[in-house]
Design a protein around this motif. Structure first.
Motif, PDB file in Angstrom:
ATOM      1  N   ASN A 110       1.978  -7.855  -6.994  1.00  0.00           N
ATOM      2  CA  ASN A 110       1.599  -6.689  -6.949  1.00  0.00           C
ATOM      3  C   ASN A 110       0.614  -6.076  -5.739  1.00  0.00           C
ATOM      4  O   ASN A 110       0.818  -5.290  -4.888  1.00  0.00           O
ATOM      5  CB  ASN A 110       1.444  -5.843  -8.096  1.00  0.00           C
ATOM      6  N   LEU A 170       0.942  -4.249  -2.251  1.00  0.00           N
ATOM      7  CA  LEU A 170       0.223  -3.102  -2.329  1.00  0.00           C
ATOM      8  C   LEU A 170      -0.354  -3.108  -0.638  1.00  0.00           C
ATOM      9  O   LEU A 170      -0.704  -2.266  -0.005  1.00  0.00           O
ATOM     10  CB  LEU A 170      -0.744  -2.967  -3.296  1.00  0.00           C
ATOM     11  N   LYS A 196       1.839   4.929  -8.986  1.00  0.00           N
ATOM     12  CA  LYS A 196       2.697   4.121  -7.993  1.00  0.00           C
ATOM     13  C   LYS A 196       3.405   5.609  -7.379  1.00  0.00           C
ATOM     14  O   LYS A 196       3.253   5.706  -6.082  1.00  0.00           O
ATOM     15  CB  LYS A 196       4.040   3.571  -8.670  1.00  0.00           C
ATOM     16  N   PHE A 236      -4.171   1.390  -9.730  1.00  0.00           N
ATOM     17  CA  PHE A 236      -3.053   0.397  -9.492  1.00  0.00           C
ATOM     18  C   PHE A 236      -3.831  -0.989  -9.361  1.00  0.00           C
ATOM     19  O   PHE A 236      -3.477  -2.190  -9.993  1.00  0.00           O
ATOM     20  CB  PHE A 236      -2.154   0.855  -8.381  1.00  0.00           C
ATOM     21  N   MET A 289       5.986   0.897  -0.813  1.00  0.00           N
ATOM     22  CA  MET A 289       5.356   1.044  -2.156  1.00  0.00           C
ATOM     23  C   MET A 289       6.581   1.404  -2.966  1.00  0.00           C
ATOM     24  O   MET A 289       6.171   1.038  -4.238  1.00  0.00           O
ATOM     25  CB  MET A 289       4.650   2.527  -2.036  1.00  0.00           C
ATOM     26  N   LEU A 297       6.694  -1.831  -5.578  1.00  0.00           N
ATOM     27  CA  LEU A 297       5.616  -2.072  -6.530  1.00  0.00           C
ATOM     28  C   LEU A 297       6.126  -1.919  -8.101  1.00  0.00           C
ATOM     29  O   LEU A 297       6.917  -1.030  -8.217  1.00  0.00           O
ATOM     30  CB  LEU A 297       4.635  -0.999  -6.405  1.00  0.00           C
ATOM     31  N   THR A 330       5.773  -1.768 -11.871  1.00  0.00           N
ATOM     32  CA  THR A 330       5.009  -1.222 -13.226  1.00  0.00           C
ATOM     33  C   THR A 330       5.525  -1.767 -14.440  1.00  0.00           C
ATOM     34  O   THR A 330       6.850  -2.189 -14.492  1.00  0.00           O
ATOM     35  CB  THR A 330       4.943   0.305 -13.145  1.00  0.00           C
TER      36      THR A 330
END
Length: 331
Positions: A7, A11, A71, A117, A182, A185, A187
Protein backbone atom coordinates in the motif's frame (compact mmCIF):
# COMPACT_ATOMS: atom_id res chain seq x y z
CA UNK A 1 4.98 -9.27 0.52
CA UNK A 2 3.33 -7.39 3.39
CA UNK A 3 0.10 -5.81 2.11
CA UNK A 4 0.67 -2.71 4.18
CA UNK A 5 4.06 -2.14 2.58
CA UNK A 6 2.54 -2.69 -0.86
CA UNK A 7 0.00 0.00 0.00
CA UNK A 8 2.82 2.41 0.83
CA UNK A 9 4.52 1.73 -2.50
CA UNK A 10 1.27 2.13 -4.45
CA UNK A 11 0.53 5.34 -2.53
CA UNK A 12 4.02 6.63 -3.33
CA UNK A 13 3.62 5.93 -7.06
CA UNK A 14 0.17 7.57 -7.11
CA UNK A 15 1.43 10.76 -5.48
CA UNK A 16 4.57 10.72 -7.62
CA UNK A 17 2.43 10.89 -10.77
CA UNK A 18 -0.09 13.44 -9.45
CA UNK A 19 2.61 15.73 -8.10
CA UNK A 20 4.87 15.33 -11.12
CA UNK A 21 2.05 17.18 -12.83
CA UNK A 22 1.15 19.67 -10.11
CA UNK A 23 4.60 20.65 -8.86
CA UNK A 24 5.81 21.14 -12.42
CA UNK A 25 2.69 23.17 -13.15
CA UNK A 26 3.21 25.35 -10.08
CA UNK A 27 6.84 26.07 -10.91
CA UNK A 28 6.17 27.12 -14.52
CA UNK A 29 2.73 28.68 -13.99
CA UNK A 30 3.79 32.33 -13.88
CA UNK A 31 6.41 31.81 -16.58
CA UNK A 32 3.77 30.39 -18.93
CA UNK A 33 1.25 33.13 -18.14
CA UNK A 34 3.93 35.79 -18.74
CA UNK A 35 4.17 34.54 -22.33
CA UNK A 36 0.44 35.10 -22.89
CA UNK A 37 0.26 38.77 -23.78
CA UNK A 38 -2.60 40.60 -22.11
CA UNK A 39 -3.63 37.77 -19.81
CA UNK A 40 -5.31 39.27 -16.76
CA UNK A 41 -4.54 36.55 -14.22
CA UNK A 42 -1.36 36.08 -12.22
CA UNK A 43 0.29 32.84 -11.21
CA UNK A 44 1.39 34.29 -7.87
CA UNK A 45 -2.20 35.18 -6.97
CA UNK A 46 -3.31 31.73 -8.13
CA UNK A 47 -0.82 30.04 -5.79
CA UNK A 48 -1.88 32.34 -2.94
CA UNK A 49 -5.52 31.40 -3.48
CA UNK A 50 -4.61 27.70 -3.54
CA UNK A 51 -2.89 27.79 -0.17
CA UNK A 52 -5.42 30.10 1.50
CA UNK A 53 -8.22 27.72 0.53
CA UNK A 54 -6.00 24.75 1.43
CA UNK A 55 -5.50 26.13 4.94
CA UNK A 56 -9.20 26.86 5.43
CA UNK A 57 -10.38 23.56 3.95
CA UNK A 58 -8.20 21.60 6.34
CA UNK A 59 -10.79 22.29 9.03
CA UNK A 60 -13.43 20.31 7.16
CA UNK A 61 -11.11 17.74 5.57
CA UNK A 62 -11.20 15.30 8.54
CA UNK A 63 -14.98 15.23 8.31
CA UNK A 64 -14.82 14.56 4.55
CA UNK A 65 -12.27 11.77 5.05
CA UNK A 66 -14.41 10.18 7.76
CA UNK A 67 -17.38 10.13 5.36
CA UNK A 68 -15.65 9.17 2.09
CA UNK A 69 -12.76 7.13 3.62
CA UNK A 70 -9.11 8.01 3.05
CA UNK A 71 -8.89 6.24 -0.31
CA UNK A 72 -11.84 7.97 -1.94
CA UNK A 73 -10.93 11.34 -0.42
CA UNK A 74 -7.55 11.09 -2.13
CA UNK A 75 -9.17 10.09 -5.42
CA UNK A 76 -11.61 13.00 -5.21
CA UNK A 77 -8.77 15.37 -4.38
CA UNK A 78 -6.71 14.00 -7.26
CA UNK A 79 -9.55 14.69 -9.70
CA UNK A 80 -9.59 18.33 -8.56
CA UNK A 81 -5.83 18.47 -9.25
CA UNK A 82 -6.52 17.27 -12.80
CA UNK A 83 -9.16 19.98 -13.30
CA UNK A 84 -6.67 22.67 -12.25
CA UNK A 85 -4.03 21.45 -14.69
CA UNK A 86 -6.62 21.30 -17.48
CA UNK A 87 -7.28 25.03 -16.97
CA UNK A 88 -3.95 25.85 -18.65
CA UNK A 89 -4.99 24.33 -21.97
CA UNK A 90 -7.27 27.34 -22.53
CA UNK A 91 -6.71 29.64 -19.55
CA UNK A 92 -9.03 32.49 -18.64
CA UNK A 93 -8.73 34.68 -15.57
CA UNK A 94 -11.97 33.36 -14.07
CA UNK A 95 -11.10 29.71 -14.76
CA UNK A 96 -7.59 30.15 -13.33
CA UNK A 97 -8.88 31.42 -10.00
CA UNK A 98 -11.83 29.02 -9.91
CA UNK A 99 -9.42 26.15 -10.52
CA UNK A 100 -7.20 27.50 -7.74
CA UNK A 101 -10.11 27.36 -5.29
CA UNK A 102 -10.98 23.81 -6.36
CA UNK A 103 -7.43 22.53 -6.03
CA UNK A 104 -7.20 24.18 -2.60
CA UNK A 105 -10.04 21.92 -1.47
CA UNK A 106 -8.46 19.01 -3.33
CA UNK A 107 -5.15 19.54 -1.53
CA UNK A 108 -6.86 19.43 1.86
CA UNK A 109 -8.69 16.20 0.98
CA UNK A 110 -5.75 14.43 -0.64
CA UNK A 111 -3.24 15.25 2.11
CA UNK A 112 -5.58 14.53 5.01
CA UNK A 113 -6.46 11.24 3.36
CA UNK A 114 -2.79 10.49 2.78
CA UNK A 115 -1.92 11.09 6.42
CA UNK A 116 -4.73 8.79 7.54
CA UNK A 117 -3.83 6.07 5.05
CA UNK A 118 -0.10 6.19 5.84
CA UNK A 119 -0.79 5.97 9.57
CA UNK A 120 -3.16 3.02 9.21
CA UNK A 121 -0.57 1.14 7.15
CA UNK A 122 2.30 1.81 9.56
CA UNK A 123 3.22 1.04 13.15
CA UNK A 124 5.83 2.38 15.56
CA UNK A 125 8.53 0.28 13.89
CA UNK A 126 7.70 1.12 10.27
CA UNK A 127 6.41 4.71 10.46
CA UNK A 128 9.81 6.38 9.89
CA UNK A 129 10.68 3.96 7.08
CA UNK A 130 7.31 4.30 5.37
CA UNK A 131 7.29 8.09 5.68
CA UNK A 132 10.78 8.30 4.22
CA UNK A 133 9.97 5.99 1.31
CA UNK A 134 6.77 7.88 0.55
CA UNK A 135 8.52 11.26 0.74
CA UNK A 136 11.38 10.17 -1.52
CA UNK A 137 8.94 8.78 -4.10
CA UNK A 138 6.81 11.91 -3.91
CA UNK A 139 9.70 14.32 -4.38
CA UNK A 140 11.22 12.30 -7.21
CA UNK A 141 8.35 13.84 -9.16
CA UNK A 142 10.48 16.99 -9.31
CA UNK A 143 12.94 15.16 -11.58
CA UNK A 144 10.58 13.84 -14.22
CA UNK A 145 8.37 16.89 -14.67
CA UNK A 146 11.22 19.37 -14.77
CA UNK A 147 13.38 17.26 -17.08
CA UNK A 148 10.44 17.29 -19.47
CA UNK A 149 10.11 21.08 -19.10
CA UNK A 150 13.85 21.52 -19.64
CA UNK A 151 13.67 19.95 -23.08
CA UNK A 152 10.34 21.51 -24.06
CA UNK A 153 11.49 25.04 -23.14
CA UNK A 154 14.89 24.63 -24.79
CA UNK A 155 15.85 27.83 -26.62
CA UNK A 156 12.44 29.50 -26.14
CA UNK A 157 12.30 33.10 -24.98
CA UNK A 158 8.50 32.90 -24.82
CA UNK A 159 6.23 29.89 -24.41
CA UNK A 160 4.07 29.62 -27.53
CA UNK A 161 0.63 28.01 -27.62
CA UNK A 162 1.82 24.74 -29.15
CA UNK A 163 4.42 24.27 -26.43
CA UNK A 164 1.86 25.10 -23.76
CA UNK A 165 -0.60 22.57 -25.18
CA UNK A 166 2.07 19.87 -25.34
CA UNK A 167 3.30 20.46 -21.80
CA UNK A 168 -0.08 20.62 -20.10
CA UNK A 169 -1.65 17.74 -22.05
CA UNK A 170 1.23 15.54 -20.93
CA UNK A 171 0.94 16.81 -17.34
CA UNK A 172 -2.82 16.20 -17.36
CA UNK A 173 -2.34 12.62 -18.56
CA UNK A 174 0.31 12.01 -15.90
CA UNK A 175 -1.97 13.37 -13.15
CA UNK A 176 -4.86 11.22 -14.38
CA UNK A 177 -2.61 8.14 -14.26
CA UNK A 178 -1.80 8.96 -10.65
CA UNK A 179 -5.50 9.10 -9.78
CA UNK A 180 -6.05 5.75 -11.52
CA UNK A 181 -3.22 4.20 -9.48
CA UNK A 182 -5.07 5.22 -6.31
CA UNK A 183 -7.85 2.82 -7.29
CA UNK A 184 -5.44 -0.04 -6.50
CA UNK A 185 -5.00 0.98 -2.87
CA UNK A 186 -6.21 -1.83 -0.62
CA UNK A 187 -8.37 -1.19 2.42
CA UNK A 188 -9.37 -3.58 5.18
CA UNK A 189 -6.16 -5.62 4.88
CA UNK A 190 -5.57 -6.00 8.62
CA UNK A 191 -7.13 -5.81 12.03
CA UNK A 192 -5.85 -2.26 12.44
CA UNK A 193 -7.62 -1.24 9.26
CA UNK A 194 -10.86 -2.74 10.55
CA UNK A 195 -10.52 -0.87 13.84
CA UNK A 196 -9.92 2.39 11.99
CA UNK A 197 -12.92 1.72 9.80
CA UNK A 198 -15.12 1.27 12.89
CA UNK A 199 -13.80 4.52 14.33
CA UNK A 200 -14.53 6.27 11.05
CA UNK A 201 -18.09 4.92 11.12
CA UNK A 202 -18.55 6.46 14.56
CA UNK A 203 -17.21 9.77 13.26
CA UNK A 204 -19.75 9.70 10.41
CA UNK A 205 -22.56 9.75 12.98
CA UNK A 206 -21.07 12.87 14.53
CA UNK A 207 -18.97 14.53 11.77
CA UNK A 208 -18.73 17.83 13.65
CA UNK A 209 -16.59 16.02 16.22
CA UNK A 210 -13.77 15.94 13.68
CA UNK A 211 -13.82 19.74 13.41
CA UNK A 212 -14.06 20.14 17.19
CA UNK A 213 -11.06 17.85 17.66
CA UNK A 214 -9.09 19.87 15.11
CA UNK A 215 -9.80 23.14 16.94
CA UNK A 216 -8.84 21.53 20.24
CA UNK A 217 -5.55 20.33 18.73
CA UNK A 218 -4.76 23.84 17.47
CA UNK A 219 -4.52 25.20 21.01
CA UNK A 220 -2.27 22.49 22.43
CA UNK A 221 1.25 23.42 23.52
CA UNK A 222 3.03 21.27 20.93
CA UNK A 223 0.94 22.59 18.06
CA UNK A 224 1.59 26.12 19.24
CA UNK A 225 5.34 25.47 19.13
CA UNK A 226 5.03 23.95 15.66
CA UNK A 227 3.17 27.02 14.39
CA UNK A 228 6.39 29.00 13.96
CA UNK A 229 8.04 26.16 12.05
CA UNK A 230 4.95 25.74 9.87
CA UNK A 231 4.88 29.48 9.14
CA UNK A 232 8.51 29.40 8.00
CA UNK A 233 8.05 26.31 5.82
CA UNK A 234 5.01 27.98 4.24
CA UNK A 235 7.08 31.01 3.29
CA UNK A 236 9.82 28.74 2.00
CA UNK A 237 7.37 26.71 -0.08
CA UNK A 238 6.04 29.87 -1.70
CA UNK A 239 9.56 31.03 -2.46
CA UNK A 240 10.95 27.91 -4.11
CA UNK A 241 7.74 26.71 -5.77
CA UNK A 242 6.68 29.97 -7.38
CA UNK A 243 8.91 32.99 -6.85
CA UNK A 244 12.45 31.76 -7.48
CA UNK A 245 11.71 29.84 -10.68
CA UNK A 246 9.87 32.86 -12.08
CA UNK A 247 12.82 35.10 -11.22
CA UNK A 248 15.08 32.77 -13.19
CA UNK A 249 12.72 32.77 -16.16
CA UNK A 250 12.66 36.59 -16.17
CA UNK A 251 16.41 37.14 -15.82
CA UNK A 252 17.71 38.86 -18.95
CA UNK A 253 21.30 37.80 -18.30
CA UNK A 254 20.36 34.18 -19.05
CA UNK A 255 19.20 35.11 -22.55
CA UNK A 256 17.31 32.44 -24.49
CA UNK A 257 18.18 29.85 -21.83
CA UNK A 258 16.18 31.57 -19.09
CA UNK A 259 12.97 29.55 -19.55
CA UNK A 260 14.93 26.32 -19.89
CA UNK A 261 16.75 26.97 -16.62
CA UNK A 262 13.42 26.99 -14.78
CA UNK A 263 13.39 23.23 -15.34
CA UNK A 264 16.98 22.85 -14.11
CA UNK A 265 16.02 24.75 -10.96
CA UNK A 266 13.21 22.28 -10.28
CA UNK A 267 15.50 19.29 -10.83
CA UNK A 268 18.00 20.47 -8.23
CA UNK A 269 15.23 21.26 -5.76
CA UNK A 270 14.04 17.69 -6.27
CA UNK A 271 17.53 16.34 -5.52
CA UNK A 272 17.54 18.18 -2.20
CA UNK A 273 14.02 17.00 -1.36
CA UNK A 274 14.82 13.35 -2.03
CA UNK A 275 18.09 13.46 -0.10
CA UNK A 276 16.33 15.15 2.81
CA UNK A 277 13.63 12.49 2.83
CA UNK A 278 16.24 9.73 2.77
CA UNK A 279 18.35 11.18 5.59
CA UNK A 280 15.60 12.23 7.99
CA UNK A 281 12.94 9.72 7.00
CA UNK A 282 14.40 6.35 6.12
CA UNK A 283 17.24 6.84 8.62
CA UNK A 284 14.97 8.55 11.16
CA UNK A 285 15.15 5.92 13.89
CA UNK A 286 18.92 5.63 13.56
CA UNK A 287 19.20 9.39 13.91
CA UNK A 288 17.08 9.29 17.08
CA UNK A 289 19.18 6.57 18.71
CA UNK A 290 22.38 8.36 17.69
CA UNK A 291 21.44 11.64 19.36
CA UNK A 292 20.09 9.99 22.52
CA UNK A 293 23.60 8.99 23.54
CA UNK A 294 24.99 11.65 25.92
CA UNK A 295 28.53 11.44 24.55
CA UNK A 296 27.27 12.26 21.03
CA UNK A 297 25.17 15.14 22.33
CA UNK A 298 28.04 16.74 24.21
CA UNK A 299 30.59 16.53 21.44
CA UNK A 300 28.45 17.39 18.44
CA UNK A 301 25.65 19.82 17.63
CA UNK A 302 22.10 18.71 18.31
CA UNK A 303 19.74 18.48 15.29
CA UNK A 304 17.92 21.63 16.45
CA UNK A 305 21.24 23.49 16.07
CA UNK A 306 21.42 22.33 12.47
CA UNK A 307 17.86 23.54 11.97
CA UNK A 308 18.57 27.00 13.40
CA UNK A 309 21.78 27.28 11.39
CA UNK A 310 19.97 26.19 8.24
CA UNK A 311 17.14 28.63 8.93
CA UNK A 312 19.58 31.55 9.23
CA UNK A 313 21.57 30.64 6.12
CA UNK A 314 18.49 29.82 4.10
CA UNK A 315 16.79 33.12 4.96
CA UNK A 316 19.92 35.01 3.98
CA UNK A 317 20.29 33.17 0.68
CA UNK A 318 16.63 33.78 -0.19
CA UNK A 319 17.13 37.51 0.40
CA UNK A 320 20.33 37.63 -1.66
CA UNK A 321 18.69 35.66 -4.49
CA UNK A 322 15.79 38.09 -4.68
CA UNK A 323 18.12 41.12 -4.64
CA UNK A 324 20.35 39.69 -7.39
CA UNK A 325 17.40 38.74 -9.59
CA UNK A 326 15.74 42.10 -8.99
CA UNK A 327 18.68 43.83 -10.66
CA UNK A 328 18.46 41.84 -13.90
CA UNK A 329 14.80 40.81 -14.21
CA UNK A 330 12.08 42.01 -16.52
CA UNK A 331 9.44 44.16 -14.78
Amino acid sequence: MDKKFVNIIVLGFAFMFVFTAFQTCGMIEQTVLDSMGGFGGAGFISLAVIYIVFAAANWIAPMVVSVLTAKWSMIFGGILYCLFIAVFLHPYTWSLYTGSVLIGFGAAFIWTGQGNFLTVNSDSDTMARNSGIFWAMLQSSMFFGNIFVYFEFNGKETIDDDTRYTVFIVLLIVAALGVCIMLFLQTGTSQNLEITRKEDENDVKHPMQSIAKAFHLLFTKRMGMLTFNNFYTGLELGFFSGVYGTCIGRTNAFGSSAKQLVGINGIFIGIGEVLGGAIFGILGKKNDSFWKRPDRYSRLCHPRDFFLSGFHKHSWRCTVSLIRNEQTSVH
